[in-house]
Design a protein around this motif. Sequence first.
Motif, PDB file in Angstrom:
ATOM      1  N   PRO A  75       0.791  -1.237   0.000  1.00 13.01           N
ATOM      2  CA  PRO A  75       0.000   0.000   0.000  1.00 13.01           C
ATOM      3  C   PRO A  75       0.819   1.281   0.000  1.00 13.01           C
ATOM      4  CG  PRO A  75      -0.122  -1.113   2.139  1.00 13.01           C
ATOM      5  CD  PRO A  75       0.522  -2.077   1.199  1.00 13.01           C
ATOM      6  N   LEU A  76       2.093   1.211   0.348  1.00 11.71           N
ATOM      7  CA  LEU A  76       2.929   2.418   0.372  1.00 11.71           C
ATOM      8  C   LEU A  76       3.614   2.681  -0.976  1.00 11.71           C
ATOM      9  CD1 LEU A  76       4.513   2.100   3.927  1.00 11.71           C
ATOM     10  CD2 LEU A  76       2.606   3.561   3.212  1.00 11.71           C
ATOM     11  N   ILE A  77       3.579   1.721  -1.886  1.00  9.45           N
ATOM     12  CA  ILE A  77       4.145   1.906  -3.229  1.00  9.45           C
ATOM     13  C   ILE A  77       3.110   2.615  -4.094  1.00  9.45           C
ATOM     14  CG2 ILE A  77       4.938   0.727  -5.321  1.00  9.45           C
ATOM     15  CD1 ILE A  77       6.973   0.683  -3.047  1.00  9.45           C
ATOM     16  N   LYS A  78       3.523   3.678  -4.789  1.00  5.32           N
ATOM     17  CA  LYS A  78       2.585   4.533  -5.520  1.00  5.32           C
ATOM     18  C   LYS A  78       2.713   4.440  -7.038  1.00  5.32           C
ATOM     19  CE  LYS A  78       0.850   5.918  -1.693  1.00  5.32           C
ATOM     20  NZ  LYS A  78      -0.463   5.365  -1.286  1.00  5.32           N
ATOM     21  N   ALA A  79       3.716   3.742  -7.560  1.00  3.74           N
ATOM     22  CA  ALA A  79       3.848   3.522  -9.004  1.00  3.74           C
ATOM     23  C   ALA A  79       4.895   2.448  -9.219  1.00  3.74           C
ATOM     24  CB  ALA A  79       4.235   4.800  -9.741  1.00  3.74           C
ATOM     25  N   VAL A  80       4.860   1.838 -10.406  1.00  2.00           N
ATOM     26  CA  VAL A  80       5.775   0.744 -10.727  1.00  2.00           C
ATOM     27  C   VAL A  80       6.375   0.978 -12.103  1.00  2.00           C
ATOM     28  CG1 VAL A  80       6.009  -1.746 -11.100  1.00  2.00           C
ATOM     29  CG2 VAL A  80       4.422  -0.896  -9.358  1.00  2.00           C
ATOM     30  N   GLY A  81       7.693   0.788 -12.222  1.00  2.00           N
ATOM     31  CA  GLY A  81       8.380   0.774 -13.507  1.00  2.00           C
ATOM     32  C   GLY A  81       8.856  -0.634 -13.806  1.00  2.00           C
ATOM     33  N   PHE A  82       8.552  -1.142 -14.997  1.00  2.00           N
ATOM     34  CA  PHE A  82       8.838  -2.549 -15.320  1.00  2.00           C
ATOM     35  C   PHE A  82       9.262  -2.664 -16.773  1.00  2.00           C
ATOM     36  CE2 PHE A  82       7.409  -6.544 -17.234  1.00  2.00           C
ATOM     37  CZ  PHE A  82       7.888  -7.504 -16.350  1.00  2.00           C
ATOM     38  N   THR A  83      10.292  -3.479 -17.025  1.00  2.00           N
ATOM     39  CA  THR A  83      10.670  -3.867 -18.378  1.00  2.00           C
ATOM     40  C   THR A  83      10.830  -5.375 -18.388  1.00  2.00           C
ATOM     41  OG1 THR A  83      11.828  -1.789 -18.803  1.00  2.00           O
ATOM     42  CG2 THR A  83      12.372  -3.647 -20.209  1.00  2.00           C
ATOM     43  N   GLY A  84      10.053  -6.065 -19.224  1.00  2.00           N
ATOM     44  CA  GLY A  84      10.134  -7.516 -19.236  1.00  2.00           C
ATOM     45  C   GLY A  84       9.131  -8.123 -20.190  1.00  2.00           C
ATOM     46  N   SER A  85       8.747  -9.360 -19.891  1.00  2.00           N
ATOM     47  CA  SER A  85       7.885 -10.108 -20.797  1.00  2.00           C
ATOM     48  C   SER A  85       6.439  -9.650 -20.713  1.00  2.00           C
ATOM     49  CB  SER A  85       7.952 -11.600 -20.446  1.00  2.00           C
ATOM     50  OG  SER A  85       7.320 -11.845 -19.193  1.00  2.00           O
ATOM     51  N   LEU A  86       5.700  -9.910 -21.777  1.00  2.00           N
ATOM     52  CA  LEU A  86       4.277  -9.590 -21.809  1.00  2.00           C
ATOM     53  C   LEU A  86       3.529 -10.352 -20.724  1.00  2.00           C
ATOM     54  CD1 LEU A  86       1.735  -8.344 -23.067  1.00  2.00           C
ATOM     55  CD2 LEU A  86       1.773 -10.195 -24.762  1.00  2.00           C
ATOM     56  N   ARG A  87       3.846 -11.613 -20.583  1.00  2.00           N
ATOM     57  CA  ARG A  87       3.131 -12.446 -19.611  1.00  2.00           C
ATOM     58  C   ARG A  87       3.383 -11.963 -18.182  1.00  2.00           C
ATOM     59  NH1 ARG A  87       3.844 -19.040 -18.843  1.00  2.00           N
ATOM     60  NH2 ARG A  87       2.365 -19.266 -17.114  1.00  2.00           N
ATOM     61  N   GLY A  88       4.652 -11.786 -17.821  1.00  2.00           N
ATOM     62  CA  GLY A  88       4.984 -11.359 -16.465  1.00  2.00           C
ATOM     63  C   GLY A  88       4.492  -9.956 -16.177  1.00  2.00           C
ATOM     64  N   GLY A  89       4.670  -9.055 -17.151  1.00  2.00           N
ATOM     65  CA  GLY A  89       4.245  -7.681 -16.956  1.00  2.00           C
ATOM     66  C   GLY A  89       2.748  -7.554 -16.830  1.00  2.00           C
ATOM     67  N   ARG A  90       2.002  -8.323 -17.634  1.00  2.00           N
ATOM     68  CA  ARG A  90       0.550  -8.238 -17.569  1.00  2.00           C
ATOM     69  C   ARG A  90       0.048  -8.738 -16.211  1.00  2.00           C
ATOM     70  NH1 ARG A  90      -4.129  -6.999 -20.583  1.00  2.00           N
ATOM     71  NH2 ARG A  90      -5.669  -6.991 -18.906  1.00  2.00           N
TER      72      ARG A  90
END
Length: 503
Positions: free
Chosen positions: A227-242
Amino acid sequence: MLKGKHLIAGEWVGGETTFTSQPSSGEPHTFADGSPELVDRAARAAEEAFWSYSALSRAERAAFLRSIAEEIDKRGDEITKIGSEETGLPAARLTGERGRTTGQLKLFADHIEKGEYLDRRHDVALPDRQPLPRPEIKLVQQPIGPVAVFGASNFPLAFSTAGGDTASALAAGCPVVVKGHSAHPGTGDLVAQAIDAAIRKHKLHPGVFSLVQGVNHAVGGALVQHPLIKAVGFTGSLRGGRALFDLCAARPEPIPFFGELGSVNPMFVMPEAVKARGEAIAKGWAGSLTMGAGQFCTNPGIAVILDGPEASAFTETTVESLRAVAPQTMLTDGIAKAYRDGAQRIENSADVGELIGTACNDRAAAPYLFETTGDVFLANEALSEEVFGPLGIVVKVGSLEDMAKIAHAMHGQLTATLHIDKGDYAEAAKLMPVLQRKVGRVLANGFPTGVEVSEAMVHGGPYPASTNFGATSVGTMAIRRFLRPVSYQNIPAELLPADIAAA
Protein backbone atom coordinates in the motif's frame (compact mmCIF):
# COMPACT_ATOMS: atom_id res chain seq x y z
CA MET A 1 33.56 -7.16 -3.23
CA LEU A 2 30.05 -8.53 -3.45
CA LYS A 3 27.81 -8.31 -0.42
CA GLY A 4 25.52 -11.13 -1.51
CA LYS A 5 22.69 -9.55 0.46
CA HIS A 6 19.78 -7.14 0.12
CA LEU A 7 20.24 -3.44 0.75
CA ILE A 8 17.33 -2.41 2.97
CA ALA A 9 17.39 1.21 4.14
CA GLY A 10 21.16 1.38 4.47
CA GLU A 11 21.65 -2.11 5.94
CA TRP A 12 22.94 -5.16 4.10
CA VAL A 13 20.52 -7.87 5.14
CA GLY A 14 20.60 -11.60 4.59
CA GLY A 15 17.65 -13.96 4.45
CA GLU A 16 16.45 -17.40 5.37
CA THR A 17 17.04 -18.74 1.86
CA THR A 18 19.59 -18.17 -0.88
CA PHE A 19 19.94 -18.65 -4.61
CA THR A 20 22.96 -19.16 -6.84
CA SER A 21 23.68 -17.09 -9.93
CA GLN A 22 24.00 -18.80 -13.30
CA PRO A 23 26.78 -16.94 -15.11
CA SER A 24 27.73 -17.63 -18.69
CA SER A 25 31.36 -17.78 -17.53
CA GLY A 26 33.29 -17.57 -14.29
CA GLU A 27 32.25 -18.77 -10.87
CA PRO A 28 28.63 -18.65 -9.64
CA HIS A 29 27.89 -16.62 -6.51
CA THR A 30 25.38 -17.08 -3.73
CA PHE A 31 22.88 -14.35 -2.89
CA ALA A 32 20.18 -13.90 -0.31
CA ASP A 33 16.70 -14.54 -1.68
CA GLY A 34 13.99 -11.95 -1.12
CA SER A 35 10.71 -12.23 0.77
CA PRO A 36 7.51 -10.23 1.26
CA GLU A 37 8.75 -9.31 4.74
CA LEU A 38 11.83 -7.61 3.27
CA VAL A 39 9.63 -5.80 0.76
CA ASP A 40 7.56 -4.48 3.65
CA ARG A 41 10.67 -3.21 5.44
CA ALA A 42 11.93 -1.51 2.30
CA ALA A 43 8.57 0.09 1.46
CA ARG A 44 8.10 1.41 5.00
CA ALA A 45 11.59 2.88 4.97
CA ALA A 46 10.89 4.47 1.58
CA GLU A 47 7.75 6.11 2.96
CA GLU A 48 9.71 7.48 5.92
CA ALA A 49 12.38 8.80 3.55
CA PHE A 50 9.84 10.45 1.27
CA TRP A 51 9.14 13.35 3.62
CA SER A 52 12.73 14.55 3.81
CA TYR A 53 13.84 13.47 0.32
CA SER A 54 10.92 15.09 -1.51
CA ALA A 55 11.58 18.31 0.43
CA LEU A 56 15.17 18.59 -0.84
CA SER A 57 15.90 21.39 -3.26
CA ARG A 58 16.32 20.48 -6.89
CA ALA A 59 20.00 21.38 -6.62
CA GLU A 60 20.43 18.93 -3.74
CA ARG A 61 18.74 16.11 -5.63
CA ALA A 62 20.81 16.89 -8.71
CA ALA A 63 24.01 16.68 -6.69
CA PHE A 64 22.89 13.30 -5.33
CA LEU A 65 22.25 11.95 -8.85
CA ARG A 66 25.68 13.09 -9.99
CA SER A 67 27.25 11.39 -6.96
CA ILE A 68 25.58 8.11 -7.89
CA ALA A 69 27.13 8.40 -11.35
CA GLU A 70 30.55 9.07 -9.84
CA GLU A 71 30.29 6.10 -7.48
CA ILE A 72 29.27 3.79 -10.34
CA ASP A 73 32.28 4.91 -12.37
CA LYS A 74 34.57 4.26 -9.39
CA ARG A 75 33.45 0.62 -9.55
CA GLY A 76 33.52 0.49 -13.34
CA ASP A 77 36.05 -2.30 -13.83
CA GLU A 78 34.40 -4.52 -11.21
CA ILE A 79 30.96 -3.92 -12.70
CA THR A 80 32.14 -4.72 -16.23
CA LYS A 81 33.87 -7.90 -15.09
CA ILE A 82 30.97 -9.43 -13.22
CA GLY A 83 28.41 -8.11 -15.69
CA SER A 84 30.20 -9.84 -18.54
CA GLU A 85 30.44 -13.08 -16.56
CA GLU A 86 26.77 -13.03 -15.62
CA THR A 87 25.25 -12.07 -18.97
CA GLY A 88 27.78 -13.05 -21.62
CA LEU A 89 27.72 -9.49 -22.93
CA PRO A 90 31.14 -8.29 -24.15
CA ALA A 91 33.11 -5.84 -22.03
CA ALA A 92 32.83 -3.10 -24.67
CA ARG A 93 29.02 -3.33 -24.63
CA LEU A 94 28.91 -3.12 -20.83
CA THR A 95 31.36 -0.21 -20.75
CA GLY A 96 29.13 1.64 -23.19
CA GLU A 97 26.03 0.76 -21.19
CA ARG A 98 27.67 2.04 -18.02
CA GLY A 99 28.30 5.32 -19.82
CA ARG A 100 24.65 5.46 -20.80
CA THR A 101 23.65 4.76 -17.19
CA THR A 102 25.81 7.47 -15.68
CA GLY A 103 24.95 9.79 -18.55
CA GLN A 104 21.23 9.57 -17.92
CA LEU A 105 21.76 10.20 -14.19
CA LYS A 106 23.61 13.38 -15.11
CA LEU A 107 20.99 14.26 -17.72
CA PHE A 108 18.24 14.09 -15.12
CA ALA A 109 20.36 16.19 -12.76
CA ASP A 110 20.61 18.89 -15.43
CA HIS A 111 16.93 18.53 -16.24
CA ILE A 112 15.62 19.11 -12.74
CA GLU A 113 17.96 22.04 -12.18
CA LYS A 114 16.36 23.81 -15.14
CA GLY A 115 12.94 23.33 -13.55
CA GLU A 116 10.92 23.26 -16.78
CA TYR A 117 9.51 19.82 -15.91
CA LEU A 118 7.60 21.41 -13.01
CA ASP A 119 5.14 22.92 -15.52
CA ARG A 120 4.57 25.87 -13.20
CA ARG A 121 1.38 27.83 -13.90
CA HIS A 122 -0.08 30.95 -12.29
CA ASP A 123 -3.56 32.38 -12.63
CA VAL A 124 -3.46 35.78 -11.00
CA ALA A 125 -6.36 36.82 -8.81
CA LEU A 126 -9.09 38.89 -10.45
CA PRO A 127 -11.03 40.27 -7.49
CA ASP A 128 -13.08 42.64 -9.66
CA ARG A 129 -14.13 40.09 -12.27
CA GLN A 130 -17.87 39.86 -12.87
CA PRO A 131 -20.08 38.07 -12.20
CA LEU A 132 -17.65 36.31 -9.82
CA PRO A 133 -14.10 37.13 -8.75
CA ARG A 134 -11.30 34.71 -9.61
CA PRO A 135 -8.98 33.44 -6.89
CA GLU A 136 -5.22 33.23 -7.28
CA ILE A 137 -4.26 29.72 -8.40
CA LYS A 138 -0.76 28.29 -8.75
CA LEU A 139 0.14 24.86 -10.07
CA VAL A 140 3.29 22.77 -9.80
CA GLN A 141 4.21 19.11 -10.24
CA GLN A 142 4.85 17.15 -7.05
CA PRO A 143 6.44 13.71 -6.47
CA ILE A 144 3.94 10.90 -5.93
CA GLY A 145 5.71 8.79 -3.28
CA PRO A 146 7.75 5.55 -3.15
CA VAL A 147 8.25 3.86 -6.53
CA ALA A 148 8.93 0.18 -7.28
CA VAL A 149 11.35 -0.64 -10.10
CA PHE A 150 11.90 -4.06 -11.68
CA GLY A 151 15.34 -4.63 -13.20
CA ALA A 152 15.44 -5.77 -16.83
CA SER A 153 17.19 -8.91 -18.02
CA ASN A 154 18.67 -7.43 -21.19
CA PHE A 155 20.16 -4.21 -19.75
CA PRO A 156 21.97 -5.04 -16.49
CA LEU A 157 22.85 -1.36 -16.04
CA ALA A 158 20.81 1.10 -18.10
CA PHE A 159 17.40 -0.47 -17.33
CA SER A 160 18.14 -2.00 -13.95
CA THR A 161 19.30 -1.00 -10.47
CA ALA A 162 20.31 2.59 -11.27
CA GLY A 163 18.77 2.68 -14.72
CA GLY A 164 16.32 5.09 -16.28
CA ASP A 165 13.35 4.21 -14.07
CA THR A 166 15.37 4.66 -10.88
CA ALA A 167 17.07 7.82 -12.14
CA SER A 168 13.82 9.48 -13.19
CA ALA A 169 12.02 8.53 -9.96
CA LEU A 170 14.86 9.84 -7.79
CA ALA A 171 15.00 13.00 -9.89
CA ALA A 172 11.27 13.51 -9.30
CA GLY A 173 11.79 13.27 -5.54
CA CYS A 174 10.53 9.70 -5.07
CA PRO A 175 12.37 7.03 -3.04
CA VAL A 176 12.87 3.75 -4.92
CA VAL A 177 12.63 0.05 -4.06
CA VAL A 178 14.30 -2.08 -6.76
CA LYS A 179 13.53 -5.73 -7.38
CA GLY A 180 16.86 -6.90 -8.76
CA HIS A 181 16.87 -9.24 -11.74
CA SER A 182 18.17 -12.72 -11.01
CA ALA A 183 20.06 -12.79 -14.33
CA HIS A 184 22.67 -10.35 -13.01
CA PRO A 185 22.51 -10.13 -9.20
CA GLY A 186 26.22 -9.39 -8.84
CA THR A 187 25.97 -6.39 -11.13
CA GLY A 188 22.99 -5.16 -9.15
CA ASP A 189 24.89 -5.70 -5.91
CA LEU A 190 27.80 -3.48 -6.99
CA VAL A 191 25.53 -0.75 -8.35
CA ALA A 192 23.52 -0.77 -5.12
CA GLN A 193 26.79 -0.29 -3.23
CA ALA A 194 27.42 2.79 -5.37
CA ILE A 195 23.98 4.23 -4.59
CA ASP A 196 24.45 3.47 -0.89
CA ALA A 197 27.77 5.33 -0.92
CA ALA A 198 26.11 8.37 -2.53
CA ILE A 199 23.30 8.31 0.07
CA ARG A 200 25.85 8.28 2.86
CA LYS A 201 27.89 11.04 1.24
CA HIS A 202 24.86 13.34 1.13
CA LYS A 203 23.57 12.21 4.55
CA LEU A 204 20.16 11.30 3.14
CA HIS A 205 17.55 9.14 4.83
CA PRO A 206 18.72 5.56 4.04
CA GLY A 207 15.22 4.55 2.96
CA VAL A 208 15.60 6.60 -0.22
CA PHE A 209 16.83 3.43 -1.96
CA SER A 210 16.55 -0.30 -1.28
CA LEU A 211 17.42 -3.39 -3.34
CA VAL A 212 15.66 -6.71 -2.86
CA GLN A 213 17.33 -9.58 -4.71
CA GLY A 214 16.09 -13.03 -5.57
CA VAL A 215 14.12 -15.56 -7.54
CA ASN A 216 11.12 -15.69 -5.21
CA HIS A 217 8.11 -14.71 -7.36
CA ALA A 218 6.20 -13.67 -4.25
CA VAL A 219 8.51 -10.65 -3.98
CA GLY A 220 7.19 -9.07 -7.17
CA GLY A 221 3.59 -9.52 -6.13
CA ALA A 222 4.25 -8.16 -2.65
CA LEU A 223 6.04 -5.14 -4.09
CA VAL A 224 3.32 -4.01 -6.51
CA GLN A 225 0.59 -4.67 -3.93
CA HIS A 226 2.25 -2.90 -1.02
CA PRO A 227 0.00 0.00 0.00
CA LEU A 228 2.93 2.42 0.37
CA ILE A 229 4.15 1.91 -3.23
CA LYS A 230 2.59 4.53 -5.52
CA ALA A 231 3.85 3.52 -9.00
CA VAL A 232 5.77 0.74 -10.73
CA GLY A 233 8.38 0.77 -13.51
CA PHE A 234 8.84 -2.55 -15.32
CA THR A 235 10.67 -3.87 -18.38
CA GLY A 236 10.13 -7.52 -19.24
CA SER A 237 7.88 -10.11 -20.80
CA LEU A 238 4.28 -9.59 -21.81
CA ARG A 239 3.13 -12.45 -19.61
CA GLY A 240 4.98 -11.36 -16.46
CA GLY A 241 4.24 -7.68 -16.96
CA ARG A 242 0.55 -8.24 -17.57
CA ALA A 243 0.29 -10.29 -14.36
CA LEU A 244 1.85 -7.47 -12.33
CA PHE A 245 -0.25 -4.86 -14.14
CA ASP A 246 -3.40 -6.73 -13.17
CA LEU A 247 -2.26 -6.85 -9.53
CA CYS A 248 -1.72 -3.07 -9.57
CA ALA A 249 -5.21 -2.52 -10.99
CA ALA A 250 -6.79 -4.86 -8.43
CA ARG A 251 -5.38 -3.05 -5.39
CA PRO A 252 -7.77 -1.22 -3.07
CA GLU A 253 -5.87 1.85 -4.26
CA PRO A 254 -4.96 1.14 -7.92
CA ILE A 255 -1.61 2.57 -8.99
CA PRO A 256 -0.02 3.25 -12.38
CA PHE A 257 2.05 0.41 -13.83
CA PHE A 258 4.53 1.67 -16.41
CA GLY A 259 5.40 -1.58 -18.12
CA GLU A 260 7.31 -2.15 -21.34
CA LEU A 261 6.18 -5.59 -22.48
CA GLY A 262 6.98 -6.50 -26.07
CA SER A 263 7.29 -5.30 -29.65
CA VAL A 264 8.24 -6.59 -33.12
CA ASN A 265 9.05 -3.08 -34.44
CA PRO A 266 8.07 -3.49 -38.10
CA MET A 267 10.01 -1.99 -41.00
CA PHE A 268 8.20 -0.91 -44.16
CA VAL A 269 10.62 -1.02 -47.10
CA MET A 270 9.16 1.20 -49.80
CA PRO A 271 9.63 0.48 -53.54
CA GLU A 272 11.91 3.36 -54.58
CA ALA A 273 14.13 2.86 -51.54
CA VAL A 274 14.62 -0.85 -52.21
CA LYS A 275 15.41 -0.13 -55.86
CA ALA A 276 18.02 2.47 -54.95
CA ARG A 277 19.69 0.76 -51.99
CA GLY A 278 18.04 -2.55 -51.23
CA GLU A 279 21.38 -4.25 -50.59
CA ALA A 280 22.43 -1.66 -48.01
CA ILE A 281 19.05 -1.82 -46.26
CA ALA A 282 19.24 -5.63 -46.10
CA LYS A 283 22.75 -5.58 -44.64
CA GLY A 284 21.73 -2.92 -42.16
CA TRP A 285 18.71 -4.95 -41.12
CA ALA A 286 20.82 -8.06 -40.57
CA GLY A 287 23.19 -6.06 -38.37
CA SER A 288 20.37 -4.53 -36.37
CA LEU A 289 18.54 -7.85 -36.07
CA THR A 290 21.56 -9.64 -34.60
CA MET A 291 23.01 -6.83 -32.46
CA GLY A 292 23.41 -8.13 -28.92
CA ALA A 293 22.00 -11.50 -30.00
CA GLY A 294 18.78 -9.72 -30.87
CA GLN A 295 18.06 -9.06 -27.20
CA PHE A 296 16.76 -5.53 -27.60
CA CYS A 297 13.15 -4.49 -27.11
CA THR A 298 13.57 -2.37 -30.26
CA ASN A 299 14.78 -5.29 -32.38
CA PRO A 300 13.19 -4.88 -35.89
CA GLY A 301 11.75 -8.36 -36.31
CA ILE A 302 9.48 -7.77 -39.32
CA ALA A 303 10.32 -6.40 -42.78
CA VAL A 304 7.30 -5.65 -45.00
CA ILE A 305 8.20 -5.29 -48.68
CA LEU A 306 6.47 -5.23 -52.07
CA ASP A 307 6.93 -8.60 -53.79
CA GLY A 308 9.06 -8.69 -56.92
CA PRO A 309 12.68 -8.94 -58.09
CA GLU A 310 13.89 -6.25 -55.68
CA ALA A 311 12.28 -8.08 -52.76
CA SER A 312 13.97 -11.33 -53.79
CA ALA A 313 17.34 -9.59 -53.98
CA PHE A 314 16.70 -7.96 -50.59
CA THR A 315 15.92 -11.35 -49.05
CA GLU A 316 18.98 -13.01 -50.60
CA THR A 317 21.27 -10.31 -49.24
CA THR A 318 19.69 -10.62 -45.80
CA VAL A 319 20.24 -14.39 -45.84
CA GLU A 320 23.85 -13.98 -46.90
CA SER A 321 24.49 -11.38 -44.19
CA LEU A 322 22.85 -13.44 -41.45
CA ARG A 323 24.76 -16.59 -42.38
CA ALA A 324 27.98 -14.72 -41.66
CA VAL A 325 26.93 -14.02 -38.05
CA ALA A 326 28.44 -16.39 -35.49
CA PRO A 327 26.34 -17.74 -32.60
CA GLN A 328 26.15 -15.37 -29.64
CA THR A 329 25.61 -16.03 -25.96
CA MET A 330 22.15 -15.16 -24.72
CA LEU A 331 21.53 -13.54 -21.36
CA THR A 332 20.02 -16.52 -19.55
CA ASP A 333 19.15 -20.16 -20.11
CA GLY A 334 15.47 -19.19 -19.89
CA ILE A 335 15.76 -16.55 -22.60
CA ALA A 336 17.62 -18.99 -24.84
CA LYS A 337 14.91 -21.61 -24.38
CA ALA A 338 12.17 -19.06 -25.09
CA TYR A 339 14.02 -18.08 -28.27
CA ARG A 340 14.20 -21.69 -29.45
CA ASP A 341 10.53 -22.24 -28.62
CA GLY A 342 9.50 -19.07 -30.47
CA ALA A 343 11.45 -20.07 -33.54
CA GLN A 344 9.86 -23.52 -33.43
CA ARG A 345 6.39 -21.96 -33.21
CA ILE A 346 6.99 -19.92 -36.37
CA GLU A 347 8.70 -22.82 -38.13
CA ASN A 348 5.59 -24.94 -37.55
CA SER A 349 3.24 -22.28 -38.91
CA ALA A 350 1.50 -23.06 -42.17
CA ASP A 351 2.70 -21.28 -45.32
CA VAL A 352 5.80 -19.84 -43.67
CA GLY A 353 9.09 -20.60 -45.38
CA GLU A 354 12.30 -21.05 -43.43
CA LEU A 355 15.20 -19.26 -45.12
CA ILE A 356 17.71 -19.79 -42.31
CA GLY A 357 17.21 -22.47 -39.68
CA THR A 358 19.80 -23.01 -37.01
CA ALA A 359 20.55 -25.40 -34.20
CA CYS A 360 20.73 -23.33 -31.04
CA ASN A 361 22.22 -25.17 -28.10
CA ASP A 362 22.33 -24.05 -24.48
CA ARG A 363 22.75 -20.25 -24.41
CA ALA A 364 24.21 -19.90 -27.91
CA ALA A 365 21.84 -18.25 -30.37
CA ALA A 366 22.22 -18.05 -34.14
CA PRO A 367 19.85 -16.17 -36.47
CA TYR A 368 16.59 -17.45 -37.91
CA LEU A 369 14.94 -15.92 -40.98
CA PHE A 370 11.48 -16.73 -42.30
CA GLU A 371 9.43 -15.60 -45.27
CA THR A 372 5.69 -15.37 -45.81
CA THR A 373 3.01 -13.41 -47.63
CA GLY A 374 0.96 -10.53 -46.37
CA ASP A 375 -2.24 -12.62 -46.43
CA VAL A 376 -0.66 -15.36 -44.30
CA PHE A 377 0.77 -12.83 -41.90
CA LEU A 378 -2.62 -11.19 -41.42
CA ALA A 379 -4.33 -14.54 -40.88
CA ASN A 380 -1.83 -15.85 -38.30
CA GLU A 381 -1.73 -13.81 -35.10
CA ALA A 382 1.28 -15.77 -33.84
CA LEU A 383 3.51 -14.27 -36.52
CA SER A 384 3.11 -10.80 -35.02
CA GLU A 385 4.18 -11.90 -31.52
CA GLU A 386 7.66 -10.98 -30.30
CA VAL A 387 10.39 -13.60 -30.36
CA PHE A 388 13.19 -12.25 -28.20
CA GLY A 389 16.35 -12.92 -30.15
CA PRO A 390 17.90 -12.61 -33.64
CA LEU A 391 14.85 -13.77 -35.59
CA GLY A 392 13.34 -11.99 -38.57
CA ILE A 393 10.35 -12.44 -40.86
CA VAL A 394 10.17 -11.05 -44.39
CA VAL A 395 6.54 -10.30 -45.27
CA LYS A 396 6.04 -9.93 -49.03
CA VAL A 397 2.89 -8.09 -50.06
CA GLY A 398 1.23 -7.84 -53.44
CA SER A 399 0.53 -4.11 -53.39
CA LEU A 400 1.04 -0.93 -51.41
CA GLU A 401 -2.58 -1.25 -50.31
CA ASP A 402 -1.68 -4.61 -48.78
CA MET A 403 1.26 -2.96 -47.01
CA ALA A 404 -1.19 -0.48 -45.51
CA LYS A 405 -3.36 -3.39 -44.34
CA ILE A 406 -0.36 -4.77 -42.44
CA ALA A 407 0.17 -1.41 -40.77
CA HIS A 408 -3.51 -1.16 -39.79
CA ALA A 409 -3.49 -4.69 -38.34
CA MET A 410 -0.37 -4.23 -36.22
CA HIS A 411 -0.75 -4.12 -32.45
CA GLY A 412 0.93 -1.34 -30.49
CA GLN A 413 4.68 -1.12 -31.05
CA LEU A 414 7.64 0.72 -29.63
CA THR A 415 8.85 1.68 -33.11
CA ALA A 416 8.06 1.49 -36.82
CA THR A 417 10.57 2.27 -39.56
CA LEU A 418 10.04 3.63 -43.06
CA HIS A 419 12.80 3.02 -45.59
CA ILE A 420 12.00 5.64 -48.20
CA ASP A 421 13.35 7.69 -51.07
CA LYS A 422 11.78 10.91 -52.33
CA GLY A 423 9.71 9.00 -54.85
CA ASP A 424 8.09 7.10 -51.96
CA TYR A 425 6.87 10.17 -50.09
CA ALA A 426 3.33 10.13 -51.48
CA GLU A 427 2.75 6.52 -50.44
CA ALA A 428 4.60 6.96 -47.15
CA ALA A 429 2.33 9.90 -46.35
CA LYS A 430 -0.60 7.46 -46.43
CA LEU A 431 1.15 5.22 -43.90
CA MET A 432 2.19 7.97 -41.50
CA PRO A 433 -1.24 8.55 -39.86
CA VAL A 434 -1.49 4.81 -39.19
CA LEU A 435 2.04 4.42 -37.86
CA GLN A 436 1.93 7.41 -35.55
CA ARG A 437 -1.20 5.95 -33.99
CA LYS A 438 0.41 2.52 -33.54
CA VAL A 439 3.88 3.36 -32.20
CA GLY A 440 5.83 5.60 -29.86
CA ARG A 441 8.64 6.36 -32.34
CA VAL A 442 8.58 6.51 -36.14
CA LEU A 443 11.95 6.35 -37.92
CA ALA A 444 12.99 7.06 -41.49
CA ASN A 445 15.98 5.35 -43.12
CA GLY A 446 17.53 3.98 -39.97
CA PHE A 447 17.28 1.10 -37.53
CA PRO A 448 15.54 1.33 -34.16
CA THR A 449 18.04 -0.55 -32.00
CA GLY A 450 19.73 2.75 -31.11
CA VAL A 451 17.64 4.64 -28.52
CA GLU A 452 18.95 8.14 -27.84
CA VAL A 453 18.62 9.30 -24.23
CA SER A 454 17.40 12.83 -24.84
CA GLU A 455 14.68 15.43 -24.38
CA ALA A 456 12.55 14.34 -27.36
CA MET A 457 12.82 10.56 -27.14
CA VAL A 458 9.74 8.39 -26.61
CA HIS A 459 10.39 4.78 -25.65
CA GLY A 460 6.90 3.42 -25.21
CA GLY A 461 3.79 2.89 -27.25
CA PRO A 462 0.24 1.55 -27.30
CA TYR A 463 -0.41 -1.82 -25.62
CA PRO A 464 1.19 -4.37 -25.70
CA ALA A 465 4.37 -2.39 -26.36
CA SER A 466 3.71 -0.70 -23.03
CA THR A 467 0.89 -0.41 -20.53
CA ASN A 468 0.74 3.39 -20.66
CA PHE A 469 0.86 4.95 -24.12
CA GLY A 470 1.39 8.44 -22.70
CA ALA A 471 4.70 7.58 -21.04
CA THR A 472 8.31 6.95 -21.96
CA SER A 473 10.97 5.03 -20.07
CA VAL A 474 13.85 6.73 -21.92
CA GLY A 475 14.56 10.45 -22.04
CA THR A 476 13.82 13.29 -19.70
CA MET A 477 10.06 13.04 -20.22
CA ALA A 478 10.25 9.81 -18.18
CA ILE A 479 10.14 11.94 -15.03
CA ARG A 480 6.47 12.73 -15.70
CA ARG A 481 5.52 9.20 -14.67
CA PHE A 482 6.37 9.90 -11.06
CA LEU A 483 4.83 13.35 -10.65
CA ARG A 484 1.30 14.66 -10.23
CA PRO A 485 -0.04 18.22 -10.59
CA VAL A 486 -1.19 20.07 -7.46
CA SER A 487 -3.06 23.39 -7.51
CA TYR A 488 -2.74 25.93 -4.67
CA GLN A 489 -5.62 28.37 -4.34
CA ASN A 490 -5.12 31.56 -2.30
CA ILE A 491 -2.31 29.91 -0.35
CA PRO A 492 0.06 32.46 1.29
CA ALA A 493 3.55 32.48 -0.22
CA GLU A 494 4.99 31.49 3.15
CA LEU A 495 3.14 28.14 2.93
CA LEU A 496 3.81 27.33 -0.70
CA PRO A 497 6.47 24.85 -1.92
CA ALA A 498 9.71 26.61 -2.78
CA ASP A 499 9.39 25.66 -6.44
CA ILE A 500 6.17 27.66 -6.87
CA ALA A 501 6.29 30.31 -4.14
CA ALA A 502 7.94 33.00 -6.30
CA ALA A 503 6.00 32.22 -9.48
